[in-house]
Design a protein around this motif. Structure first.
Motif, PDB file in Angstrom:
ATOM      1  N   LYS A 212      -3.839   4.759  -0.413  1.00 51.26           N
ATOM      2  CA  LYS A 212      -3.824   3.269  -0.535  1.00 51.26           C
ATOM      3  C   LYS A 212      -2.712   2.552  -0.852  1.00 51.26           C
ATOM      4  O   LYS A 212      -2.396   1.366  -0.481  1.00 51.26           O
ATOM      5  CB  LYS A 212      -5.260   2.908  -1.279  1.00 51.26           C
ATOM      6  CG  LYS A 212      -6.484   3.578  -0.862  1.00 51.26           C
ATOM      7  CD  LYS A 212      -6.707   2.858   0.546  1.00 51.26           C
ATOM      8  CE  LYS A 212      -8.189   3.635   0.854  1.00 51.26           C
ATOM      9  NZ  LYS A 212      -8.428   2.930   2.319  1.00 51.26           N
ATOM     10  N   ILE A 213      -2.082   2.949  -2.081  1.00 45.77           N
ATOM     11  CA  ILE A 213      -0.874   2.038  -2.519  1.00 45.77           C
ATOM     12  C   ILE A 213       0.002   1.954  -1.371  1.00 45.77           C
ATOM     13  O   ILE A 213       0.717   1.188  -1.058  1.00 45.77           O
ATOM     14  CB  ILE A 213      -0.480   2.679  -3.874  1.00 45.77           C
ATOM     15  CG1 ILE A 213      -1.476   2.506  -4.887  1.00 45.77           C
ATOM     16  CG2 ILE A 213       1.073   2.088  -4.047  1.00 45.77           C
ATOM     17  CD1 ILE A 213      -1.785   1.146  -5.342  1.00 45.77           C
TER      18      ILE A 213
ATOM     19  N   GLN B 213      -0.268   2.277   1.775  1.00 40.93           N
ATOM     20  CA  GLN B 213      -0.893   1.258   2.789  1.00 40.93           C
ATOM     21  C   GLN B 213      -0.555  -0.166   2.490  1.00 40.93           C
ATOM     22  O   GLN B 213      -0.191  -0.872   3.262  1.00 40.93           O
ATOM     23  CB  GLN B 213      -2.300   1.560   2.901  1.00 40.93           C
ATOM     24  CG  GLN B 213      -2.423   2.893   4.005  1.00 40.93           C
ATOM     25  CD  GLN B 213      -3.991   3.145   4.249  1.00 40.93           C
ATOM     26  OE1 GLN B 213      -4.898   2.138   3.976  1.00 40.93           O
ATOM     27  NE2 GLN B 213      -4.361   4.225   4.857  1.00 40.93           N
ATOM     28  N   TYR B 214      -0.937  -0.456   0.884  1.00 42.57           N
ATOM     29  CA  TYR B 214      -0.486  -1.586   0.810  1.00 42.57           C
ATOM     30  C   TYR B 214       0.771  -2.134   0.590  1.00 42.57           C
ATOM     31  O   TYR B 214       1.111  -3.135   0.997  1.00 42.57           O
ATOM     32  CB  TYR B 214      -1.121  -1.870  -0.900  1.00 42.57           C
ATOM     33  CG  TYR B 214      -2.363  -1.538  -1.123  1.00 42.57           C
ATOM     34  CD1 TYR B 214      -3.299  -1.765  -0.228  1.00 42.57           C
ATOM     35  CD2 TYR B 214      -2.967  -1.282  -2.436  1.00 42.57           C
ATOM     36  CE1 TYR B 214      -4.688  -1.588  -0.176  1.00 42.57           C
ATOM     37  CE2 TYR B 214      -4.373  -1.032  -2.562  1.00 42.57           C
ATOM     38  CZ  TYR B 214      -5.203  -1.253  -1.463  1.00 42.57           C
ATOM     39  OH  TYR B 214      -6.725  -0.965  -1.881  1.00 42.57           O
TER      40      TYR B 214
ATOM     41  N   PHE C 103      -4.949  -0.677   8.456  1.00 48.34           N
ATOM     42  CA  PHE C 103      -3.859  -1.107   7.737  1.00 48.34           C
ATOM     43  C   PHE C 103      -2.830  -1.926   8.419  1.00 48.34           C
ATOM     44  O   PHE C 103      -2.146  -2.849   8.065  1.00 48.34           O
ATOM     45  CB  PHE C 103      -3.280  -0.469   6.532  1.00 48.34           C
ATOM     46  CG  PHE C 103      -2.377   0.695   6.990  1.00 48.34           C
ATOM     47  CD1 PHE C 103      -0.847   0.689   7.336  1.00 48.34           C
ATOM     48  CD2 PHE C 103      -3.087   1.981   7.561  1.00 48.34           C
ATOM     49  CE1 PHE C 103      -0.185   1.578   7.712  1.00 48.34           C
ATOM     50  CE2 PHE C 103      -2.401   2.899   7.877  1.00 48.34           C
ATOM     51  CZ  PHE C 103      -0.694   2.750   7.981  1.00 48.34           C
TER      52      PHE C 103
ATOM     53  N   SER D 297       6.539  -4.326  -2.390  1.00 46.60           N
ATOM     54  CA  SER D 297       6.295  -3.364  -1.528  1.00 46.60           C
ATOM     55  C   SER D 297       7.160  -2.149  -2.091  1.00 46.60           C
ATOM     56  O   SER D 297       6.722  -0.995  -1.816  1.00 46.60           O
ATOM     57  CB  SER D 297       6.540  -3.796  -0.349  1.00 46.60           C
ATOM     58  OG  SER D 297       6.621  -2.896   0.749  1.00 46.60           O
TER      59      SER D 297
END
Length: 342
Positions: free
Chosen positions: A64-65, A67-68, A259, A290
């Protein structure tokens, strides 16, 4: 609250490693924060006797991180650049994906490697590593052992790519004043988004290119990621045909990497804002965040990598992964040369 408690320790562990590696990456840019994070994660995991309190958070960070991080990269990218990069890299993407899948099929027959393991390694090598494996596994009904074997092989070559490709790029003569050639190379020759971002970030750090290489590599990689859809649907069709079940259905929610839509949305916002007069520097904090998220994700990937178990799990799948990896690298270089990019 229970879910938060499950995640917190693993995320904190990745955060602590990332903070240290971010500092080291600034002090020693020739190595870079992402590579330090992978190495530290691999070392630290050897000394953690019970990973269960950390596992959920590590998995969250690695998926998830990351993808963020990719979504945040959308800020500062112009959609015209994305479309141009996609057209430019499409022949290379098709060539590398085809090469990897063909080699996986040939070695499956020649070395008697199980069909599902071969399919997972071939798809993971050619498209986007763990994400492609995760999307493909339920479609071909692969079991946990087959999935673990494929992901271990893919992660091993991910780490090698992140560590070796920046030096390899300099060796073959990629331009150090532009991130275009190495960005396309990383986006087409590296199999997982995590290692694409690590290799590209390291190239940017070494040659003081800001985010240029990273932008190019991630855009190419996201274009390549879309191949999950036709490949997975094709495998579903083959499975349905083999089982004589024409009603076999595939969940698009599991196949499609959503995403990417948020990445595109961030690019749309940036394009509109810049056109309206907002300075591009406004989006710099998003891109800096990012890059830090990328370092966190690399720490998680390192923590999930067990080299000893990988070696013990079997030589044939590792050899298949090596053949897919080296062939993709060679085809990417050849295609770039033929197209006049490098």
């Amino acid at each position: 609250m229970k879910t938060f408690k499950n995640y917190i320790w693993g995320v904190l562990l990745c955060l602590v490693i990332a903070l240290l590696c971010h500092f080291l990456g600034q002090k020693i840019p020739v190595v870079g924060g992402p590579v330090f994070a992978i190495l530290f994660g691999m070392i630290i995991t050897l000394f953690i006797k019970n990973k269960s309190p950390f596992q959920a958070g590590i998995a969250f960070t690695s998926k998830k991180i990351l993808q963020y991080a990719v979504i945040l990269l959308g800020f500062g990218l112009n959609l015209n650049v994305i479309l141009e990069t996609g057209r430019q890299s499409l022949p290379i993407i098709i060539a590398t994906i085809s090469t990897s899948l063909i080699i996986a099929f040939v070695l499956h027959k020649a070395m008697n490697i199980p069909a599902k393991t071969s399919a997972l390694i071939g798809v993971g090598s050619s498209i986007c590593g763990g994400s492609a494996i995760a999307a493909t596994a339920p479609v071909i009904d692969a079991d946990d052992e087959e999935v673990a074997q494929a992901i271990s092989v893919i992660f091993f070559f991910n780490i090698l790519a992140a560590l070796l490709f920046p030096e390899f790029g300099a060796l073959v003569g990629f331009s150090s004043t532009s991130g275009e050639a190495f960005g396309i190379f990383a986006g087409t020759a590296v199999n997982d988004t995590s290692s694409v971002t690590a290799a590209a970030s390291t190239w940017d750090s070494i040659h003081n290119l800001g985010h240029a290489t990273l932008d190019k590599a991630v855009t190419v990689k996201l274009t390549r990621t879309l191949a999950i859809i036709p490949i997975t649907l094709f495998l579903a069709f083959l499975r349905a045909k083999k089982e004589g079940n024409s009603s076999e259905k595939v969940s698009f929610r599991k196949i499609f990497p959503f995403f990417i839509l948020f990445f595109v949305a961030a690019s749309v916002i940036t394009t509109i804002a810049v056109s309206a007069g907002v300075p591009s520097e406004f989006f710099t904090p998003f891109k800096d965040l990012s890059k830090f998220f990328i370092i966190m994700a690399m720490a998680a990937i390192g923590l999930n990598t067990n080299i000893v178990k990988l070696v013990r799990s079997g030589k044939k799948p590792i050899l298949m992964g090596l053949c897919c990896w080296t062939s993709i690298t060679a085809v990417s270089l050849l295609a770039q040369r033929l197209l006049g990019i490098w």
